[in-house]
Write a protein that holds these residues in place. Structure first.
Motif, PDB file in Angstrom:
ATOM      1  N   ALA A  84      41.991  27.668  30.418  1.00  0.00           N
ATOM      2  CA  ALA A  84      41.812  26.330  29.843  1.00  0.00           C
ATOM      3  C   ALA A  84      41.705  26.360  28.327  1.00  0.00           C
ATOM      4  CB  ALA A  84      40.568  25.675  30.433  1.00  0.00           C
ATOM      5  N   THR A  85      41.382  27.521  27.760  1.00  0.00           N
ATOM      6  CA  THR A  85      41.266  27.652  26.306  1.00  0.00           C
ATOM      7  C   THR A  85      41.894  28.968  25.867  1.00  0.00           C
ATOM      8  OG1 THR A  85      39.092  28.708  26.482  1.00  0.00           O
ATOM      9  CG2 THR A  85      39.128  26.312  26.161  1.00  0.00           C
ATOM     10  N   VAL A  86      42.285  29.020  24.614  1.00  0.00           N
ATOM     11  CA  VAL A  86      42.880  30.234  24.052  1.00  0.00           C
ATOM     12  C   VAL A  86      41.767  31.205  23.695  1.00  0.00           C
ATOM     13  CG1 VAL A  86      44.281  31.188  22.195  1.00  0.00           C
ATOM     14  CG2 VAL A  86      44.821  28.935  23.134  1.00  0.00           C
ATOM     15  N   GLN A  87      41.906  32.426  24.124  1.00  0.00           N
ATOM     16  CA  GLN A  87      40.939  33.462  23.784  1.00  0.00           C
ATOM     17  C   GLN A  87      41.529  34.446  22.776  1.00  0.00           C
ATOM     18  OE1 GLN A  87      37.777  33.309  24.777  1.00  0.00           O
ATOM     19  NE2 GLN A  87      38.269  31.435  25.902  1.00  0.00           N
ATOM     20  N   ASP A  88      42.507  35.213  23.195  1.00  0.00           N
ATOM     21  CA  ASP A  88      43.115  36.222  22.331  1.00  0.00           C
ATOM     22  C   ASP A  88      44.587  36.327  22.690  1.00  0.00           C
ATOM     23  OD1 ASP A  88      43.424  38.198  20.478  1.00  0.00           O
ATOM     24  OD2 ASP A  88      42.245  39.718  21.520  1.00  0.00           O
ATOM     25  N   PRO A  89      45.501  35.887  21.810  1.00  0.00           N
ATOM     26  CA  PRO A  89      46.925  35.944  22.131  1.00  0.00           C
ATOM     27  C   PRO A  89      47.365  37.362  22.502  1.00  0.00           C
ATOM     28  CG  PRO A  89      46.563  34.671  20.138  1.00  0.00           C
ATOM     29  CD  PRO A  89      45.253  35.319  20.477  1.00  0.00           C
ATOM     30  N   THR A  90      48.371  37.457  23.335  1.00  0.00           N
ATOM     31  CA  THR A  90      48.904  38.739  23.765  1.00  0.00           C
ATOM     32  C   THR A  90      50.354  38.863  23.321  1.00  0.00           C
ATOM     33  OG1 THR A  90      47.453  38.787  25.694  1.00  0.00           O
ATOM     34  CG2 THR A  90      49.375  40.218  25.756  1.00  0.00           C
ATOM     35  N   PHE A  91      50.675  40.017  22.753  1.00  0.00           N
ATOM     36  CA  PHE A  91      52.033  40.280  22.295  1.00  0.00           C
ATOM     37  C   PHE A  91      52.540  41.535  22.991  1.00  0.00           C
ATOM     38  CE2 PHE A  91      49.718  38.165  18.835  1.00  0.00           C
ATOM     39  CZ  PHE A  91      50.445  36.982  18.791  1.00  0.00           C
ATOM     40  N   GLY A  92      53.385  41.330  23.984  1.00  0.00           N
ATOM     41  CA  GLY A  92      53.824  42.468  24.772  1.00  0.00           C
ATOM     42  C   GLY A  92      52.667  43.014  25.582  1.00  0.00           C
ATOM     43  N   ASP A  93      52.360  44.286  25.369  1.00  0.00           N
ATOM     44  CA  ASP A  93      51.304  44.947  26.140  1.00  0.00           C
ATOM     45  C   ASP A  93      49.936  44.888  25.473  1.00  0.00           C
ATOM     46  OD1 ASP A  93      53.155  45.725  28.065  1.00  0.00           O
ATOM     47  OD2 ASP A  93      53.633  47.592  27.026  1.00  0.00           O
ATOM     48  N   TYR A  94      49.843  44.280  24.288  1.00  0.00           N
ATOM     49  CA  TYR A  94      48.600  44.367  23.521  1.00  0.00           C
ATOM     50  C   TYR A  94      48.114  42.990  23.073  1.00  0.00           C
ATOM     51  CZ  TYR A  94      50.515  49.089  23.199  1.00  0.00           C
ATOM     52  OH  TYR A  94      51.063  50.315  23.499  1.00  0.00           O
ATOM     53  N   THR A  95      46.799  42.827  23.032  1.00  0.00           N
ATOM     54  CA  THR A  95      46.238  41.588  22.506  1.00  0.00           C
ATOM     55  C   THR A  95      46.241  41.635  20.983  1.00  0.00           C
ATOM     56  OG1 THR A  95      43.944  42.366  22.391  1.00  0.00           O
ATOM     57  CG2 THR A  95      44.690  41.412  24.493  1.00  0.00           C
ATOM     58  N   ALA A  96      46.164  40.453  20.380  1.00  0.00           N
ATOM     59  CA  ALA A  96      46.135  40.369  18.924  1.00  0.00           C
ATOM     60  C   ALA A  96      44.928  41.112  18.359  1.00  0.00           C
ATOM     61  CB  ALA A  96      46.106  38.907  18.481  1.00  0.00           C
ATOM     62  N   GLY A  97      43.775  40.989  19.030  1.00  0.00           N
ATOM     63  CA  GLY A  97      42.567  41.667  18.566  1.00  0.00           C
ATOM     64  C   GLY A  97      42.710  43.173  18.594  1.00  0.00           C
ATOM     65  N   ASP A  98      43.284  43.699  19.676  1.00  0.00           N
ATOM     66  CA  ASP A  98      43.489  45.147  19.767  1.00  0.00           C
ATOM     67  C   ASP A  98      44.467  45.628  18.703  1.00  0.00           C
ATOM     68  OD1 ASP A  98      41.737  45.334  21.872  1.00  0.00           O
ATOM     69  OD2 ASP A  98      43.287  45.368  23.420  1.00  0.00           O
ATOM     70  N   LEU A  99      45.535  44.859  18.502  1.00  0.00           N
ATOM     71  CA  LEU A  99      46.522  45.228  17.488  1.00  0.00           C
ATOM     72  C   LEU A  99      45.893  45.304  16.103  1.00  0.00           C
ATOM     73  CD1 LEU A  99      49.821  43.239  18.179  1.00  0.00           C
ATOM     74  CD2 LEU A  99      49.552  45.714  18.066  1.00  0.00           C
ATOM     75  N   LEU A 100      45.141  44.264  15.757  1.00  0.00           N
ATOM     76  CA  LEU A 100      44.555  44.218  14.421  1.00  0.00           C
ATOM     77  C   LEU A 100      43.559  45.354  14.216  1.00  0.00           C
ATOM     78  CD1 LEU A 100      44.672  42.563  11.832  1.00  0.00           C
ATOM     79  CD2 LEU A 100      42.726  41.248  12.669  1.00  0.00           C
ATOM     80  N   GLU A 101      42.768  45.645  15.238  1.00  0.00           N
ATOM     81  CA  GLU A 101      41.798  46.734  15.126  1.00  0.00           C
ATOM     82  C   GLU A 101      42.494  48.069  14.851  1.00  0.00           C
ATOM     83  OE1 GLU A 101      38.166  48.743  17.756  1.00  0.00           O
ATOM     84  OE2 GLU A 101      39.225  46.981  18.497  1.00  0.00           O
TER      85      GLU A 101
END
Length: 243
Positions: A84-101
Motif C-alpha cells: 500500500a506504500t512505497v518502502q524501498d524501490p528495487t532495481f533488478g536484484d537489489y533494493t535502492a538502500g542496499d545499492l547505495l550502502e
C-alpha cells in the motif's frame, strides 16, 4: 481522463511527462486504497482507454510501480498490488538502500584511488565519454554510458576487484539511473556531478575526488527520497523540524 504532459509548480517548473502523470495517478489510487493489496489492476487496454495514453507510456508507468515495490507483474495474469506504500524501490536484484550502502563503501575509495593512480589514457577515456554523455539526446544511450562512466572510474583505480564489484551491480545501476532520470530529472545534474569527479581525478586530488563522488551519491539518495516520499500538497507543515 487525459494525462497529457503538464508542468509542476515552483519557481523553475519541470515538465511532467505523460508517464509521470500516469504513475502518480496509479500510485495515489493504490495509496488511497482504491486498489487494495491483493487486487488486480485493470488490464492495460482498459487503463489506456481510461487515462487516454499509449500502451508504451502505460507500460513505463507500470514498470516504475513495480520498481517502487507497489505491484508485481504475473505473466499471463496481469499486474497485482502487493503493497500500500512505497518502502524501498528495487532495481533488478537489489533494493535502492542496499545499492547505495554498497556504493558508498566501494565508490568513495575507488574515486580516491583513481585520483592517485589514473593514467593519461584513463583521463582521455573518461573525458571522451563525458563529452558524449553531455551531447547525448537519447535517454537509453545516456543511461548505458552512465554505468560505463562508473566502471571506467573503477578501472582507473587500477584494482580489478573494484571493477568486478561495479560490474556485478551494473544492471541495477542502469535501472536506477533510468528511474531517477525519468522521475527525478537527474540527467543534467548528474552530468555536472560527473564532470566534478573527472576534474578531481585530473587534478590528482584524492580528497576532492572522494568529496565529488560523495556529493554525487548524496544527490542520488536525495532524489530517490523525493520520489519515494514526495511532498503532497495536502501534507501539513506545522511542527515540521527545520533542516
Amino acid at each position: 481522463m487525459n494525462l497529457s504532459d503538464s508542468q509542476t509548480g515552483g519557481p523553475v517548473p519541470r515538465r511532467v511527462s505523460a508517464m509521470e502523470a500516469v504513475l502518480t495517478h496509479l500510485r495515489d489510487a493504490i495509496e488511497r486504497g482504491d486498489h487494495a493489496v491483493g487486487d488486480k489492476l485493470p488490464s492495460e487496454a482498459e487503463l489506456c482507454r481510461r487515462l487516454e495514453v499509449s500502451r508504451p507510456v502505460l507500460r513505463e508507468a507500470l514498470r516504475a510501480l513495480q520498481a517502487m515495490g507497489l505491484t508485481v507483474s504475473r505473466t499471463g495474469k496481469g499486474t497485482f498490488v502487493v503493497a500500500a506504500t512505497v518502502q524501498d524501490p528495487t532495481f533488478g536484484d537489489y533494493t535502492a538502500g542496499d545499492l547505495l550502502e554498497v556504493r558508498r563503501h566501494v565508490e568513495l575509495p575507488v574515486a580516491g584511488y583513481a585520483a592517485l593512480r589514473r593514467t593519461p589514457e584513463d583521463l582521455d577515456r573518461l573525458t571522451r565519454l563525458l563529452d558524449r554523455m553531455e551531447r547525448e539526446t537519447d535517454t537509453t544511450a545516456w543511461v548505458a554510458m552512465d554505468t560505463v562512466f562508473h566502471i571506467t572510474v573503477a578501472e582507473a583505480s587500477q584494482n580489478p576487484v573494484f571493477r568486478r564489484v561495479i560490474e556485478e551491480i551494473r544492471d541495477a545501476l542502469a535501472r536506477q539511473s533510468a528511474f531517477l532520470n525519468e522521475l527525478g530529472g537527474r540527467r543534467e545534474q548528474s552530468d555536472r556531478e560527473h564532470r566534478a569527479i573527472l576534474e578531481a581525478l585530473a587534478a590528482g586530488s584524492e580528497h576532492d575526488a572522494v568529496d565529488a563522488m560523495a556529493h554525487h551519491l548524496d544527490r542520488v539518495e536525495t532524489t530517490l527520497a523525493s520520489i519515494v516520499r514526495p511532498e503532497r500538497a495536502d501534507t501539513p507543515t506545522k511542527g515540521r523540524p527545520e533542516s
